[in-house]
Design an enzyme around this catalytic site. Structure first.
Site, PDB file in Angstrom:
ATOM      1  CB  CYS A 110     -21.278 -11.179 -19.939  1.00  0.00           C
ATOM      2  SG  CYS A 110     -23.033 -11.040 -20.341  1.00  0.00           S
ATOM      3  CB  CYS A 155     -25.084 -13.866 -18.827  1.00  0.00           C
ATOM      4  SG  CYS A 155     -24.586 -12.917 -17.369  1.00  0.00           S
ATOM      5  N   GLY A 179       0.792  -1.220   0.000  1.00  0.00           N
ATOM      6  CA  GLY A 179       0.000   0.000   0.000  1.00  0.00           C
ATOM      7  C   GLY A 179       0.823   1.268   0.000  1.00  0.00           C
ATOM      8  CB  CYS A 181     -26.560  -9.681 -16.920  1.00  0.00           C
ATOM      9  SG  CYS A 181     -25.892  -9.577 -18.598  1.00  0.00           S
ATOM     10  CB  CYS A 209     -21.956  -8.668 -17.328  1.00  0.00           C
ATOM     11  SG  CYS A 209     -22.904  -9.906 -16.445  1.00  0.00           S
TER      12      CYS A 209
END
Lengths: 352, 236, 258
Positions: free
Chosen positions: A278, A250, A38, A247, A272
Site C-alpha cells: 500500500c 492507494c 508438503g 483500498c 490494503c
C-alpha cells in the site's frame, strides 16, 4: 537503533539465538521437507523466549536459515507494524544484527503470520510461515498414527467431505482461511491460516516456502516452482475472495483488503492488508478515495496516541496469536467486519 | 429322465436326535426308510403320532440333517444328494425345486403379507410388479381380504397365517411339494380352495408328499399312502 | 453351483496374551450369501469379524478374497495401501454403534458421499444426488439429506450407516450386531431392509449377532462360536431346529423363541 550496529548480535547469545547444533538439526529437517514437498517432518522444537502460539515454529526456522548477509522482513496479517511483527523483527535484530526491511522486494527472508505479500516473491527469497496446526487431516482423524497412514497412502478423499459440508451449509465453499491444498500432486497440506486469497500465490512460487509449527514440532516446505492446488469440486471450483471496494488509501482493487473501523460512529473503510504494498503504491502516486473525515493517518495516530499505528486498524480475524484459529466456515469478509468492533482487545501482541 | 421315474428317492434313511441337555439321550426317529415319490402323485405319510412323519419331511427339506442313507432329488436335469449336502445346495433346491408348507409361518415381523407371498418369485429374479400381481391373485383366491395385503401377518388369525403360508409356496410352482398339514385350522370353504390348489399342482405334474390328518382332505388328495411304523423307545 | 466363493477364511487365529480369542477358524462365503456368526459375548465372534475386516491383526491364517476384477488376494498379506483401498470400495463394515461408523456432525449426504469422494468423485451435485438416492433406498426422508445424523433416531442412524457402506456397491459387508441396541419394532424394519438390500444388490454379508431370532431371519447359514472356536455350522434353520453340538443345543434352548 543501537542493536543494528551489533553485527554479531546480542552479547552472550549465539548468532540468531539458537545454538549451532540445533540449527543443524532444523536444517536437516528442512532439507527433508524440501525433498518431500508438503510432507510434515518432525523436529526437536526448542524452548523459545516466548510461548507457543506466538510464532515459535517460524522463529526457529528463520533462526536456522538466516545468515549475516540476509535482510529480514516480518509481517503479521500483512502488516510490518503490528505487535507480533515488530517484536519478532526486534528479536532478530538483537540476536543477529542483520538488516531488516519492510520492503518485500528487498528482503531475502520473509517471516509471516497469516498472509503472503502482494508483491510477488522471486527466486532466492525464502518465506517462512508460522503454523499453529500443521495437520490438515486432524479434524477427520484425531489419531496421529492414522493420519500418518492416510498421508502415506494418499487417502485424502474424505478431506472433500469438509468442503462438501460447506456447500451444504452455505451453498458454496466457505472455508476462507487455511484452505487445504495438495502439494506436487501428492501431499495434502495446511497452508497455515492465510486467507484463501493467497493460495494461488503459493502455486509455482519462485521463492522457497518453509512452514514451522513450534508446539506441534513439525516442519514442512514447498520448494520453488512446485504445484500447489487448492481442493475443490467440479461444480464448485476454487475461487478467491473479491471486493467491490478498493483500498481507501492507494486505490488498489486487486489486493487483500481489511475492513477497518474509523470512528466510534460505525464509520469504516477498506484498506490494503499488505502495508508495504500500500505504501509503495501511494509513493508511486496511486490514490484511493481517502479515509473518512476525522480519521487519523497511522503516522499521526502513532504520535498522538503513543500506540503502534496498527492498533487503529481493524484486527484481522484471529487476533495476534497463531493458536487462535479463525472460526471455521464463516464468511471471511463478514467476519472481518464482525470482529472490528471488539478489535483492539485482540491486539495483545508480544509481551515485552 | 422318464416320466415314470421318481423325482425323490429315499434309501435307508436314518435320523436320530441326541439330547445333550438330557444326559445324552438318543431318540431314533427314522430307521431305514425307503421311499420313492413320482411326478403327478400325492403320497400321504401315515402313522401314529411320533412315527416320524414330520421328521421325514423335514429331512427331505434339509431342515433336519439325516444321519445316514440317501435322499436324492431330481434337480435341474440331474440328481442332487441331500444327505450331507452343502447349505448352498440346499438353498438352490429350495429356490428351484422344493416347496414346503410348514405348520408355522416364520417371517420378519414388519413385512406385508403381499411381499411375503411374492418373495419366492423375487428371489428368482422375477420383476416385482409381476410377482406382486401373482401374489395378490393367489391371496384373493385364498379369501384373504384385500385390506390385509399390506399388513404384516403377525396380526392375522391362525387360519389367515396358514393361508399366507400356503400362498407363498404355491406361487412358485415347485416340482416337488412337501405339505405338513396344509388344511389344519382352515374352515370348510378355505379347505376346498387348498384342495383345489393341490390338485391343480398335481395335475401340472408336481410330486407331492403330504401329512394330512384331516380325513376329508386325505380322501380328496391322496393317490397313494406310505405307512411309517411307530419308532422304538428312546435309547439311553 | 460352479461359482467361486467370494471369501475363504482359513486357519484364522488371534491371541490376546495367553488367551486365544479366535482359534483356527475356517469358512467360505458365497456370492449373495448371508453368513451369521452366533455365540455368547466373549465367544470371539466380534474378534473374528475384526480380524477378517482388517481392524485387528490376526496371528495366523488367511482371508482369501476374490476381487471384483476376478483375482484372488489374501487380505491379511496384502500391502496396506491395496488392502485399505479394497476395504473402502469393495467391502463394508457396519458397526453396532452408529457413532463408530458415522460422522455425526457431518450431514447425512456427506456421510453417504464420503466413500465416493475417496474414490475421486468431485462433483458436488452428483454426490448429493447419489446420497438422496441412497437415503430413499434405506427409507430415510430425502429432505434430511443435509441434516447431521446426530439428530437422527437410533434406527435412522443405523440405516444411514448401511447406506454409507453400500454406496460403492461393496461385494462383502461385515456387520457387528447391526440390530443391537434398537427397539424391537425398529429392529424388524432394519431386518427387512437388510434382507431386501442383500437381495437387490447381491452383496455377501457376515453378520455377528447374539440374537438367534435375528440370525434366523437374516442369515442363510450360521456358525456357532464358543471359546474362540467354531463348534457347529450349517444351514440356519437346520442348525436352529436340529442342533447337534451340546453347546448349540444349550444356546437354542436358552433363547426365548427362535
Amino acid at each position: 537503533m543501537n542493536h543494528t550496529s551489533a553485527l554479531a548480535g546480542e552479547e552472550g547469545y549465539n548468532f540468531a539465538f539458537l545454538d549451532e547444533q540445533t540449527k543443524r538439526m532444523i536444517r536437516r529437517a528442512i532439507l527433508k521437507a524440501v525433498a518431500i514437498p508438503g510432507h510434515q517432518i518432525p523436529f526437536g522444537s526448542r524452548e523459545m523466549p516466548l510461548s507457543y502460539g506466538w510464532g515459535t515454529g517460524g522463529i526457529q526456522l528463520t533462526a536456522a536459515v538466516i545468515g549475516r548477509d540476509d535482510t529480514l522482513k516480518v509481517i503479521d496479517q500483512g502488516a510490518d507494524d503490528t505487535t507480533n511483527a515488530v517484536s519478532i523483527r526486534g528479536f532478530f535484530r538483537r540476536m543477529t544484527g542483520v538488516r531488516t526491511t519492510e520492503r518485500t522486494d528487498e528482503a531475502t527472508v520473509v517471516q509471516t503470520r497469516h498472509r503472503i505479500p502482494e508483491t510477488p516473491l522471486s527466486e532466492g527469497q525464502i518465506i517462512v510461515y508460522q503454523v499453529p496446526i500443521p495437520e490438515p487431516l486432524r479434524w477427520l482423524e484425531p489419531r496421529e498414527s492414522e493420519t500418518r497412514k492416510m498421508h502415506g497412502l494418499a487417502e485424502y478423499g474424505a478431506m472433500h467431505v469438509k468442503l462438501y459440508e460447506d456447500i451444504v451449509r452455505y451453498g458454496r465453499i466457505e472455508t476462507a482461511y487455511d484452505y487445504p491444498v495438495l502439494v506436487n500432486g501428492r501431499y495434502l497440506m495446511r497452508p497455515s491460516p492465510i486467507p484463501k486469497f493467497d493460495n494461488p500465490k503459493m502455486d509455482r512460487m519462485p521463492a522457497l516456502q518453509l512452514f514451522g509449527a513450534g508446539r506441534e514440532k513439525r516442519i514442512y516446505a514447498v520448494p520453488p516452482y512446485t504445484e500447489v492446488k487448492s481442493l475443490d469440486f467440479e461444480d464448485h471450483p476454487f475461487e478467491v475472495e473479491r471486493w467491490e471496494q478498493s483500498c481507501a488509501l492507494c486505490g488498489s482493487n486487486d489486493s487483500f483488503l481489511d475492513e477497518i473501523v474509523t470512528d466510534d460512529q460505525g464509520g469504516h473503510a477498506f484498506v490494503c492488508s499488505d502495508t508495504d504494498y500500500c505504501t509503495r503504491r501511494r509513493a508511486a502516486g496511486h490514490e484511493g478515495e481517502g479515509m473518512p473525515e476525522g480519521y487519523l493517518q497511522p503516522s499521526e495516530a502513532a504520535e498522538v496516541l503513543h500506540h503502534p499505528p496498527s492498533a487503529l486498524r481493524a484486527p484481522s480475524p484471529s487476533g495476534g496469536r497463531d493458536s487462535d484459529l479463525p472460526p471455521e466456515g464463516e464468511g471471511g469478509a463478514q467476519r472481518r467486519k464482525g470482529d472490528a468492533s471488539s478489535g483492539t482487545a485482540f491486539r495483545a501482541g508480544l509481551r515485552p | 429322465m422318464r416320466a415314470d421315474d421318481p423325482v425323490l428317492r429315499i434309501r435307508s434313511l436314518h435320523k436320530s436326535f441326541t439330547l445333550h441337555l438330557r444326559g445324552g439321550v438318543r431318540i431314533d426317529a427314522l430307521r431305514g426308510v425307503d421311499l420313492d415319490l413320482f411326478p403327478a402323485e400325492c403320497l400321504v405319510l401315515r402313522g401314529p403320532s411320533g412315527a416320524g412323519k414330520s421328521t421325514l419331511m423335514r429331512c427331505v427339506y434339509g431342515n433336519y440333517a439325516a444321519d445316514g442313507g440317501s435322499i436324492r432329488l431330481a434337480h435341474e436335469g440331474g440328481w442332487a444328494e441331500l444327505v450331507g449336502a452343502a447349505p448352498r445346495l440346499v438353498h438352490a433346491l429350495r429356490q428351484r425345486t422344493l416347496g414346503y408348507v410348514s405348520q408355522f409361518l416364520r417371517v420378519i415381523p414388519r413385512v406385508p403379507a403381499l411381499d411375503i407371498v411374492a418373495e419366492p418369485l423375487l428371489m428368482r429374479g422375477v420383476a416385482a410388479e409381476h410377482a406382486r400381481r401373482k401374489a395378490a391373485a393367489l391371496l384373493e383366491r385364498l379369501n384373504i381380504p384385500t385390506r390385509l395385503f399390506d399388513l404384516p401377518p403377525a396380526t392375522f388369525s391362525g387360519g389367515e397365517q396358514q393361508r399366507v403360508n400356503i400362498a407363498r409356496v404355491f406361487i412358485a410352482r415347485y416340482p416337488v411339494l412337501l405339505l405338513d398339514e396344509p388344511t389344519a385350522s382352515l374352515d370348510e370353504a378355505n379347505r376346498a380352495v387348498v384342495i383345489d390348489l393341490v390338485q391343480e399342482a398335481r395335475r401340472d405334474g408336481a410330486a407331492i408328499l403330504a401329512i394330512l390328518h384331516d380325513p376329508a382332505a386325505r380322501e380328496a388328495l391322496a393317490t397313494r399312502v406310505f405307512d411309517l411304523a411307530p419308532r422304538l423307545a428312546e435309547v439311553a | 453351483m460352479s461359482e467361486q466363493a467370494v471369501l475363504e477364511v482359513r486357519g484364522l487365529t488371534r491371541r490376546f496374551g495367553l488367551r486365544t480369542a479366535v482359534r483356527d477358524v475356517a469358512f467360505e462365503l458365497w456370492p449373495g450369501e448371508v453368513l451369521g456368526i452366533v455365540g455368547e459375548s466373549g465367544s470371539g465372534k466380534t474378534t473374528l469379524l475384526n480380524c477378517i475386516g482388517g481392524r485387528l491383526p490376526a496371528d495366523h491364517g488367511s482371508v482369501m478374497y476374490r476381487t471384483a476384477a476376478g483375482y484372488s488376494v489374501d487380505m491379511l498379506a496384502l500391502p496396506e495401501a491395496e488392502r485399505r483401498k479394497l476395504l473402502r470400495t469393495e467391502w463394508g463394515f457396519v458397526h453396532q454403534n452408529p457413532r463408530d461408523g458415522l460422522r455425526l456432525d457431518v450431514s447425512a449426504g456427506g456421510n453417504v458421499g464420503e466413500r465416493l469422494m475417496a474414490l475421486g468423485h468431485r462433483h458436488y451435485g452428483r454426490l448429493r444426488q447419489a446420497a438422496v438416492d441412497w437415503l430413499e433406498h434405506v427409507e430415510i426422508e430425502t429432505a434430511r439429506v443435509d441434516d447431521p445424523p446426530r439428530a437422527f433416531s437410533g434406527g435412522m442412524q443405523q440405516r444411514l450407516q448401511i447406506a454409507r457402506n453400500l454406496v460403492t456397491h461393496p461385494r462383502v459387508v461385515l456387520m457387528d450386531e447391526p440390530t443391537g441396541g434398537l427397539d424391537v419394532s425398529v429392529q424388524a424394519r432394519l431386518l427387512d431392509l437388510l434382507r431386501r438390500l442383500v437381495r437387490e444388490i447381491g452383496v455377501s454379508a457376515v453378520i455377528v449377532t447374539h440374537d438367534l431370532g435375528v440370525a434366523r431371519l437374516l442369515a442363510d447359514r450360521l456358525l456357532v462360536m464358543k471359546g474362540g472356536e467354531v463348534v457347529e455350522g450349517g444351514l440356519t434353520d437346520r442348525l436352529l431346529d436340529d442342533p447337534h453340538h451340546p453347546y448349540t443345543q444349550l444356546l437354542v434352548s436358552s433363547a426365548l423363541s427362535v
